[in-house]
Design a protein around this motif. Sequence first.
Motif, PDB file in Angstrom:
ATOM      1  N   LYS A 231       0.844  -1.195   0.000  1.00  0.00           N
ATOM      2  CA  LYS A 231       0.000   0.000   0.000  1.00  0.00           C
ATOM      3  C   LYS A 231       0.876   1.241   0.000  1.00  0.00           C
ATOM      4  O   LYS A 231       2.073   1.170   0.246  1.00  0.00           O
ATOM      5  CB  LYS A 231      -0.914   0.008   1.229  1.00  0.00           C
ATOM      6  N   GLY A 232       0.252   2.387  -0.264  1.00  0.00           N
ATOM      7  CA  GLY A 232       1.001   3.628  -0.206  1.00  0.00           C
ATOM      8  C   GLY A 232       1.051   4.358  -1.529  1.00  0.00           C
ATOM      9  O   GLY A 232       0.544   3.882  -2.548  1.00  0.00           O
ATOM     10  N   PRO A 233       1.686   5.532  -1.549  1.00  0.00           N
ATOM     11  CA  PRO A 233       1.644   6.425  -2.718  1.00  0.00           C
ATOM     12  C   PRO A 233       2.698   6.162  -3.783  1.00  0.00           C
ATOM     13  O   PRO A 233       2.712   6.837  -4.807  1.00  0.00           O
ATOM     14  CB  PRO A 233       1.882   7.798  -2.081  1.00  0.00           C
ATOM     15  N   TYR A 234       3.577   5.191  -3.549  1.00  0.00           N
ATOM     16  CA  TYR A 234       4.666   4.952  -4.491  1.00  0.00           C
ATOM     17  C   TYR A 234       4.272   3.966  -5.586  1.00  0.00           C
ATOM     18  O   TYR A 234       3.345   3.164  -5.435  1.00  0.00           O
ATOM     19  CB  TYR A 234       5.898   4.428  -3.752  1.00  0.00           C
ATOM     20  N   ALA A 235       4.996   4.021  -6.700  1.00  0.00           N
ATOM     21  CA  ALA A 235       4.786   3.063  -7.788  1.00  0.00           C
ATOM     22  C   ALA A 235       5.134   1.655  -7.305  1.00  0.00           C
ATOM     23  O   ALA A 235       6.036   1.473  -6.485  1.00  0.00           O
ATOM     24  CB  ALA A 235       5.648   3.445  -8.987  1.00  0.00           C
ATOM     25  N   HIS A 236       4.411   0.679  -7.823  1.00  0.00           N
ATOM     26  CA  HIS A 236       4.547  -0.704  -7.372  1.00  0.00           C
ATOM     27  C   HIS A 236       5.135  -1.626  -8.448  1.00  0.00           C
ATOM     28  O   HIS A 236       4.918  -1.417  -9.639  1.00  0.00           O
ATOM     29  CB  HIS A 236       3.172  -1.256  -6.982  1.00  0.00           C
ATOM     30  N   TYR A 237       5.827  -2.650  -7.977  1.00  0.00           N
ATOM     31  CA  TYR A 237       6.128  -3.840  -8.769  1.00  0.00           C
ATOM     32  C   TYR A 237       5.026  -4.843  -8.415  1.00  0.00           C
ATOM     33  O   TYR A 237       4.616  -4.941  -7.252  1.00  0.00           O
ATOM     34  CB  TYR A 237       7.476  -4.449  -8.380  1.00  0.00           C
ATOM     35  N   TYR A 238       4.559  -5.603  -9.391  1.00  0.00           N
ATOM     36  CA  TYR A 238       3.411  -6.481  -9.135  1.00  0.00           C
ATOM     37  C   TYR A 238       3.578  -7.822  -9.852  1.00  0.00           C
ATOM     38  O   TYR A 238       3.898  -7.864 -11.041  1.00  0.00           O
ATOM     39  CB  TYR A 238       2.132  -5.798  -9.618  1.00  0.00           C
ATOM     40  N   LEU A 239       3.331  -8.913  -9.116  1.00  0.00           N
ATOM     41  CA  LEU A 239       3.343 -10.259  -9.686  1.00  0.00           C
ATOM     42  C   LEU A 239       1.978 -10.892  -9.511  1.00  0.00           C
ATOM     43  O   LEU A 239       1.398 -10.869  -8.420  1.00  0.00           O
ATOM     44  CB  LEU A 239       4.400 -11.130  -9.002  1.00  0.00           C
TER      45      LEU A 239
ATOM     46  N   GLY B 227       3.955  -0.017 -11.876  1.00  0.00           N
ATOM     47  CA  GLY B 227       3.681   1.372 -12.180  1.00  0.00           C
ATOM     48  C   GLY B 227       2.584   1.908 -11.300  1.00  0.00           C
ATOM     49  O   GLY B 227       2.440   1.534 -10.136  1.00  0.00           O
ATOM     50  N   TYR B 228       1.766   2.789 -11.872  1.00  0.00           N
ATOM     51  CA  TYR B 228       0.602   3.362 -11.198  1.00  0.00           C
ATOM     52  C   TYR B 228      -0.648   2.956 -11.955  1.00  0.00           C
ATOM     53  O   TYR B 228      -0.775   3.243 -13.147  1.00  0.00           O
ATOM     54  CB  TYR B 228       0.670   4.888 -11.192  1.00  0.00           C
ATOM     55  N   PHE B 229      -1.580   2.311 -11.266  1.00  0.00           N
ATOM     56  CA  PHE B 229      -2.855   1.942 -11.872  1.00  0.00           C
ATOM     57  C   PHE B 229      -3.957   2.732 -11.167  1.00  0.00           C
ATOM     58  O   PHE B 229      -4.122   2.644  -9.960  1.00  0.00           O
ATOM     59  CB  PHE B 229      -3.127   0.445 -11.743  1.00  0.00           C
TER      60      PHE B 229
ATOM     61  N   TYR C  79      11.740   6.210 -12.237  1.00  0.00           N
ATOM     62  CA  TYR C  79      11.311   7.474 -12.846  1.00  0.00           C
ATOM     63  C   TYR C  79       9.988   7.943 -12.233  1.00  0.00           C
ATOM     64  O   TYR C  79       9.830   9.124 -11.863  1.00  0.00           O
ATOM     65  CB  TYR C  79      11.144   7.326 -14.362  1.00  0.00           C
ATOM     66  N   LEU C  80       9.006   7.049 -12.134  1.00  0.00           N
ATOM     67  CA  LEU C  80       7.707   7.421 -11.583  1.00  0.00           C
ATOM     68  C   LEU C  80       7.837   7.937 -10.155  1.00  0.00           C
ATOM     69  O   LEU C  80       7.256   8.967  -9.794  1.00  0.00           O
ATOM     70  CB  LEU C  80       6.757   6.223 -11.624  1.00  0.00           C
ATOM     71  N   ASN C  81       8.602   7.226  -9.348  1.00  0.00           N
ATOM     72  CA  ASN C  81       8.775   7.648  -7.954  1.00  0.00           C
ATOM     73  C   ASN C  81       9.504   8.981  -7.848  1.00  0.00           C
ATOM     74  O   ASN C  81       9.136   9.839  -7.041  1.00  0.00           O
ATOM     75  CB  ASN C  81       9.523   6.569  -7.165  1.00  0.00           C
ATOM     76  N   ASN C  82      10.531   9.158  -8.653  1.00  0.00           N
ATOM     77  CA  ASN C  82      11.286  10.410  -8.608  1.00  0.00           C
ATOM     78  C   ASN C  82      10.462  11.598  -9.092  1.00  0.00           C
ATOM     79  O   ASN C  82      10.692  12.739  -8.669  1.00  0.00           O
ATOM     80  CB  ASN C  82      12.555  10.296  -9.457  1.00  0.00           C
ATOM     81  N   THR C  83       9.503  11.324  -9.962  1.00  0.00           N
ATOM     82  CA  THR C  83       8.653  12.393 -10.492  1.00  0.00           C
ATOM     83  C   THR C  83       7.512  12.738  -9.539  1.00  0.00           C
ATOM     84  O   THR C  83       7.209  13.906  -9.311  1.00  0.00           O
ATOM     85  CB  THR C  83       8.076  11.978 -11.859  1.00  0.00           C
ATOM     86  N   VAL C  84       6.891  11.715  -8.985  1.00  0.00           N
ATOM     87  CA  VAL C  84       5.710  11.913  -8.139  1.00  0.00           C
ATOM     88  C   VAL C  84       6.067  12.146  -6.674  1.00  0.00           C
ATOM     89  O   VAL C  84       5.466  12.998  -6.006  1.00  0.00           O
ATOM     90  CB  VAL C  84       4.758  10.699  -8.268  1.00  0.00           C
ATOM     91  N   MET C  85       7.041  11.397  -6.189  1.00  0.00           N
ATOM     92  CA  MET C  85       7.439  11.475  -4.778  1.00  0.00           C
ATOM     93  C   MET C  85       8.954  11.638  -4.667  1.00  0.00           C
ATOM     94  O   MET C  85       9.663  10.753  -4.189  1.00  0.00           O
ATOM     95  CB  MET C  85       7.001  10.188  -4.042  1.00  0.00           C
ATOM     96  N   PRO C  86       9.483  12.758  -5.148  1.00  0.00           N
ATOM     97  CA  PRO C  86      10.939  12.926  -5.137  1.00  0.00           C
ATOM     98  C   PRO C  86      11.529  12.918  -3.733  1.00  0.00           C
ATOM     99  O   PRO C  86      10.901  13.406  -2.781  1.00  0.00           O
ATOM    100  CB  PRO C  86      11.146  14.297  -5.816  1.00  0.00           C
ATOM    101  N   ASP C  87      12.709  12.337  -3.625  1.00  0.00           N
ATOM    102  CA  ASP C  87      13.421  12.298  -2.348  1.00  0.00           C
ATOM    103  C   ASP C  87      13.807  13.714  -1.973  1.00  0.00           C
ATOM    104  O   ASP C  87      14.505  14.397  -2.738  1.00  0.00           O
ATOM    105  CB  ASP C  87      14.665  11.414  -2.508  1.00  0.00           C
TER     106      ASP C  87
END
Length: 260
Positions: free
Chosen positions: A112-120, A133-135, A248-256
């Motif tokens: 859970k949470g606001p970051y992009a996910h890896y999913y299997l 990614g983000y769905f 890329y998604l994380n750095n764009t949406v939730m930059p450190d």
Amino acid sequence: MVIDIPGKKDAGDTPYEDGRIHKNTLEFLRELKRNNKREWLKFHDVPFRQAEKDFQSFVGELSTIVCKIDPTIPDLAVKDIIYRIHRDMRFTSDPTPYKPYFSVSWSRTGRKGPYAHYYLHIQPGEESFFGGGYFGCDSETLACLREDIDTQPHQFKSILMGDKLRKTFFPNVKADEGKVVSAFCVMSKTNALKKKPKGFDADHQDIELLKLRNFILTKKISDKDITSKGGLAIITDIVEAIEPFITYLNNTVMPDPDSD
């Protein structure tokens, strides 16, 4: 009359291994799809627990790999990243109580949470896949991604044009930026806007990207591959290919905040 309660499935010629999905696990999921009722699963609790344990042990091995490839992913307990097999019955007319698949996701904050996910996703019938990614982006996530695509589209496009990513997710698309971007838009098209988003011109050069509400990549995995001895290696290659996209998604949406 005595009814025998189903026990564990015989492993046959292929022993159960932590880094491999057993064929019996897919067979159990096939049976669950055909008999998707609470009474059936309760009666078949032993083979269910056997399949669940097989999946969880595989996830444990894969988690180590995901965390190594992407060091921003925390090494959490398996129970904190897998999804329950029970379906959410609150907002659906589908009466079946269980998902006919096993699934797990990794992000900087677990499943859970606001970051992009890896999913299997493990599902028989050639329905297994790895992606991320983000769905179903929320408005803030979409605003960040659209602003980046509008002001510096080369960043996102260069990620899609990465050699390993392109060959993994778009193997039949020529190494042409326009064609690869179009293929990505098709892959992410679910729930896309039919008209231009507010604040952008209809003739914007990247209007199809700006219409998206999902930013995802997915790679199908055959039943044969997912249960093969090399299944873990196949998924590892996909993780390596998708990591720049997730980053890329994380750095764009939730930059450190500590990054430049």
